[in-house]
Design a protein around this motif. Structure first.
Motif, PDB file in Angstrom:
ATOM      1  N   SER A 185       0.825  -1.196   0.000  1.00 16.79           N
ATOM      2  CA  SER A 185       0.000   0.000   0.000  1.00 16.79           C
ATOM      3  C   SER A 185       0.869   1.260   0.000  1.00 16.79           C
ATOM      4  O   SER A 185       0.480   2.283  -0.552  1.00 16.79           O
ATOM      5  CB  SER A 185      -0.926  -0.014   1.209  1.00 16.79           C
ATOM      6  OG  SER A 185      -1.923   0.951   1.077  1.00 16.79           O
ATOM      7  N   ARG A 223       1.556   2.829 -11.826  1.00 17.82           N
ATOM      8  CA  ARG A 223       0.692   3.360 -12.873  1.00 17.82           C
ATOM      9  C   ARG A 223      -0.356   2.327 -13.279  1.00 17.82           C
ATOM     10  O   ARG A 223      -1.497   2.657 -13.543  1.00 17.82           O
ATOM     11  CB  ARG A 223       1.508   3.848 -14.067  1.00 17.82           C
ATOM     12  CG  ARG A 223       1.505   5.383 -14.105  1.00 17.82           C
ATOM     13  CD  ARG A 223       2.179   5.929 -15.326  1.00 17.82           C
ATOM     14  NE  ARG A 223       3.620   5.938 -15.163  1.00 17.82           N
ATOM     15  CZ  ARG A 223       4.468   5.692 -16.157  1.00 17.82           C
ATOM     16  NH1 ARG A 223       4.020   5.411 -17.363  1.00 17.82           N
ATOM     17  NH2 ARG A 223       5.758   5.740 -15.932  1.00 17.82           N
ATOM     18  N   ARG A 224       0.038   1.057 -13.318  1.00 20.49           N
ATOM     19  CA  ARG A 224      -0.931   0.016 -13.635  1.00 20.49           C
ATOM     20  C   ARG A 224      -2.004  -0.074 -12.553  1.00 20.49           C
ATOM     21  O   ARG A 224      -3.155  -0.360 -12.821  1.00 20.49           O
ATOM     22  CB  ARG A 224      -0.202  -1.313 -13.768  1.00 20.49           C
ATOM     23  CG  ARG A 224      -1.139  -2.481 -13.968  1.00 20.49           C
ATOM     24  CD  ARG A 224      -0.405  -3.768 -14.226  1.00 20.49           C
ATOM     25  NE  ARG A 224       0.292  -3.747 -15.502  1.00 20.49           N
ATOM     26  CZ  ARG A 224       1.049  -4.745 -15.929  1.00 20.49           C
ATOM     27  NH1 ARG A 224       1.218  -5.798 -15.174  1.00 20.49           N
ATOM     28  NH2 ARG A 224       1.660  -4.676 -17.081  1.00 20.49           N
ATOM     29  N   TRP A 225      -1.608   0.169 -11.310  1.00 23.31           N
ATOM     30  CA  TRP A 225      -2.553   0.043 -10.185  1.00 23.31           C
ATOM     31  C   TRP A 225      -3.379   1.299  -9.954  1.00 23.31           C
ATOM     32  O   TRP A 225      -4.210   1.338  -9.039  1.00 23.31           O
ATOM     33  CB  TRP A 225      -1.790  -0.259  -8.884  1.00 23.31           C
ATOM     34  CG  TRP A 225      -0.920  -1.470  -8.954  1.00 23.31           C
ATOM     35  CD1 TRP A 225      -1.069  -2.543  -9.787  1.00 23.31           C
ATOM     36  CD2 TRP A 225       0.247  -1.741  -8.165  1.00 23.31           C
ATOM     37  NE1 TRP A 225      -0.066  -3.448  -9.556  1.00 23.31           N
ATOM     38  CE2 TRP A 225       0.750  -2.995  -8.573  1.00 23.31           C
ATOM     39  CE3 TRP A 225       0.893  -1.049  -7.140  1.00 23.31           C
ATOM     40  CZ2 TRP A 225       1.880  -3.555  -8.007  1.00 23.31           C
ATOM     41  CZ3 TRP A 225       2.020  -1.608  -6.572  1.00 23.31           C
ATOM     42  CH2 TRP A 225       2.506  -2.859  -7.009  1.00 23.31           C
ATOM     43  N   GLY A 226      -3.091   2.356 -10.732  1.00 23.85           N
ATOM     44  CA  GLY A 226      -3.794   3.617 -10.493  1.00 23.85           C
ATOM     45  C   GLY A 226      -3.441   4.231  -9.152  1.00 23.85           C
ATOM     46  O   GLY A 226      -4.279   4.834  -8.503  1.00 23.85           O
ATOM     47  N   MET A 227      -2.175   4.022  -8.735  1.00 19.43           N
ATOM     48  CA  MET A 227      -1.777   4.515  -7.407  1.00 19.43           C
ATOM     49  C   MET A 227      -0.787   5.669  -7.496  1.00 19.43           C
ATOM     50  O   MET A 227      -0.101   5.973  -6.522  1.00 19.43           O
ATOM     51  CB  MET A 227      -1.127   3.388  -6.593  1.00 19.43           C
ATOM     52  CG  MET A 227      -2.111   2.335  -6.116  1.00 19.43           C
ATOM     53  SD  MET A 227      -1.271   0.975  -5.284  1.00 19.43           S
ATOM     54  CE  MET A 227      -1.049   1.651  -3.634  1.00 19.43           C
TER      55      MET A 227
END
Lengths: 264, 293
Positions: free
Chosen positions: A177, A257-261
């Motif tokens: 996280s 970036r893939r996780w939208g984080m």
């Protein structure tokens, strides 16, 4: 989407052309003969010497040496930061301590502790590793600390609900996280470490004539081989760009970036 | 009595201590929830309804009283009581939809084998209507879909009780009522016990067998309304409206909460991030309270 990609390509092309123009100016300016070639060599000479230095294996050996010390310093810094951040997470008192130490020592440039480090550890690779450690540990702690604190309470409770606690909770929920912050910390730490290693080696190489890129530049200047000095700087720039643009961007595209984080 | 099936809450009180004062959030709560029951808890904000749910999940420790699940006292969080939160952040953004569910099965050691975890995950995702979205990341989903994943994840470990803390509170009105219907179907299929906290009167009537009405300062049970309206329940049913008026008057008269218009403006002022969904459901309440001539 396609339009966007075209914009990015246009921008990159524009930038590359500008850099090439600057390089051409350098070459032409050096060819006018207005400046002593000893102090201001032609770009073509710089590149030719660079190729010679790479072929002879000298610059590769220096680069390897620098990267080897940085790897050690960064690894130590990551361990230190992890311990500090986890302790700070467990106890608010330790958290206050960590924040206080960080506030005091973070603004101190890593290279400024070198004189003391030399007195304590001597003029060997150990001292350079120590300076690298000192330069990179604070941004790492700062980001890790913030990252762990910004983990949503809900996610921790979901983990607890599933029976996670202690090390498993940290490893499975808190670290992933906090990963966007950890990645930022590593980026800054790498940049600081890279600068610190070059700067520290300018002061002394390392014992027995061994040294990294900083030492290479310093030695070439001593013998007035200015083209090689510029060559060393080129290598520093290129390695910095490769790590930043290729390694970190690559990791970022596949994770945050893939996780939208992405932070912001 | 102690070996009764289901959840027994005995004389539960919870006091929060801050530096300068202590706030009693819950006082003397006695409630029994039978196996397979669907219970709604409704009350004004600040009445401790979420605290009660968090005590059942054991995220909070009761100051007094105890909780028995099938006769066993439960004091720690566990997969027999799974919580679904209102907050969309409850999904792990770094895991795909399927991996979020597999995470639960793996962390709880409910299912050890990776292939079986995958099968279980797909089964529960199918149950909540998310077939085809298994490889999406949470940020690619709408709010309603995120809540579906959270429900699938909670159900996958086969809890005894599903605890739901205003899970549809941040959704728009249409998605909300779609999910209410889905939840009812899921409840019938899985026979899981559901304790559902809400501040929306419609929602409490549509969903539950019993509606526990709380009052505030300190939070305690005001009354329990049995809800035997025939399903599927419709807002057009006159009985629905009677029930609505009953709960509304219970909430208003005894809890001293301000009239709906005031609450509407108050909430808008207090919570700038009030979502369109929450706004709509509040506006709906205002409309019901003051029907146009």
């Amino acid at each position: 989407m396609l339009n966007n990609r075209r914009k990015v390509i246009n921008k990159t092309l524009n930038q590359i052309l500008f850099i090439l123009a600057l390089m051409l100016c350098w070459e032409l300016l050096a060819r006018t003969g207005w400046f002593p070639p000893l102090l201001f060599p032609r770009l073509s000479d710089v590149l030719r010497t660079l190729i010679t230095d790479i072929r002879s294996g000298e610059i590769v050996g220096r680069l390897y040496f620098s990267l080897y010390l940085i790897a050690q310093g960064l690894a130590l810094a990551v361990v230190t930061a992890a311990v500090a951040a986890v302790l700070a997470l467990c106890s608010p008192i330790v958290s206050d301590w960590v924040q206080a130490v960080m506030a005091i020592l973070h603004p101190l440039p890593g290279i400024s502790v070198l004189p003391i480090i030399i007195l304590w550890l001597g003029t060997g690779p150990r001292s350079i590793v120590a300076v690298i450690w000192f330069s990179s540990v604070w941004p790492l702690i700062a980001n890790l600390h913030t990252g762990l604190r910004s983990v949503p309470a809900t996610q921790i409770e979901v983990g607890q609900n599933l029976g996670l606690k202690g090390v498993r909770l940290i490893g499975k929920v808190l670290i992933p996280s906090a990963f966007p912050y950890i990645l930022t910390g590593l980026r800054v730490a790498w940049a600081r470490a890279w600068q610190a290693s070059v700067a520290a080696e300018m002061v002394f190489g390392a014992s027995g004539g061994e040294g990294g890129l900083g030492w290479f530049i310093y030695k070439k200047r001593f013998f007035m081989e200015i083209a090689s000095v510029f060559g060393g700087m080129f290598v520093i720039i290129v390695v910095g760009l490769i790590v930043e643009r290729l390694c970190f961007e690559w990791v970022e595209a596949r994770t945050v970036r893939r996780w939208g984080m992405t932070l912001e | 009595m102690t070996n009764q099936a289901g959840l027994v809450i005995e004389n539960l009180s919870k006091t929060f201590h801050t530096k300068h004062k202590s706030i009693q959030a819950l006082s003397g709560i006695n409630l029994t929830v039978g196996k397979g029951e669907f219970v709604n808890i409704i009350g004004p904000s600040g009445c401790g309804k979420s605290t009660l749910l968090r005590c059942i999940a054991a995220f909070e420790k009761p100051t007094e009283g105890r909780l028995l699940l099938n006769g066993q006292e439960s004091t720690k969080p566990g997969i027999d009581r799974m919580m679904v939160f209102q907050n969309f952040e409850q999904l792990f953004p770094w895991l795909t939809v399927r991996k979020n569910v597999m995470f639960a099965l793996n962390a709880s050691t409910r299912v050890a084998n990776r292939i079986e975890q995958r099968e279980w995950a797909d089964h529960y995702l199918n149950l909540v209507g998310l077939k085809g979205f298994e490889d999406f990341y949470p940020h690619q989903l709408s709010g309603g879909m995120k809540q579906r994943v959270a429900i699938a994840r909670a159900l996958s470990v086969q809890p005894e009780i599903l605890l739901m803390d205003e899970p549809f509170g941040s959704l728009d009105a249409i998605t909300r009522s779609a999910l209410q219907r889905e939840l009812f179907r899921i409840w019938q299929e899985t026979k899981v016990t559901i304790i559902f906290v809400t501040h929306n009167i419609d929602e409490s009537i549509i969903l539950g067998d019993r509606i526990v009405v709380l009052k505030a300062n300190p939070g305690r049970i005001h009354s329990i309304v049995e809800n035997h309206l025939p399903r599927p329940r419709s807002k057009d049913d006159p009985q629905f409206n009677q029930m609505w008026e009953k709960i509304h008057s219970l909430l208003n008269a005894e809890t001293g909460i301000p009239p709906v218009e005031e609450r509407l403006t108050g909430r808008v002022r207090q919570d700038r991030r009030l979502t369109a969904g929450a706004y709509l459901s509040l506006a709906e309440e205002v409309h019901r309270a003051n029907p146009p001539e």
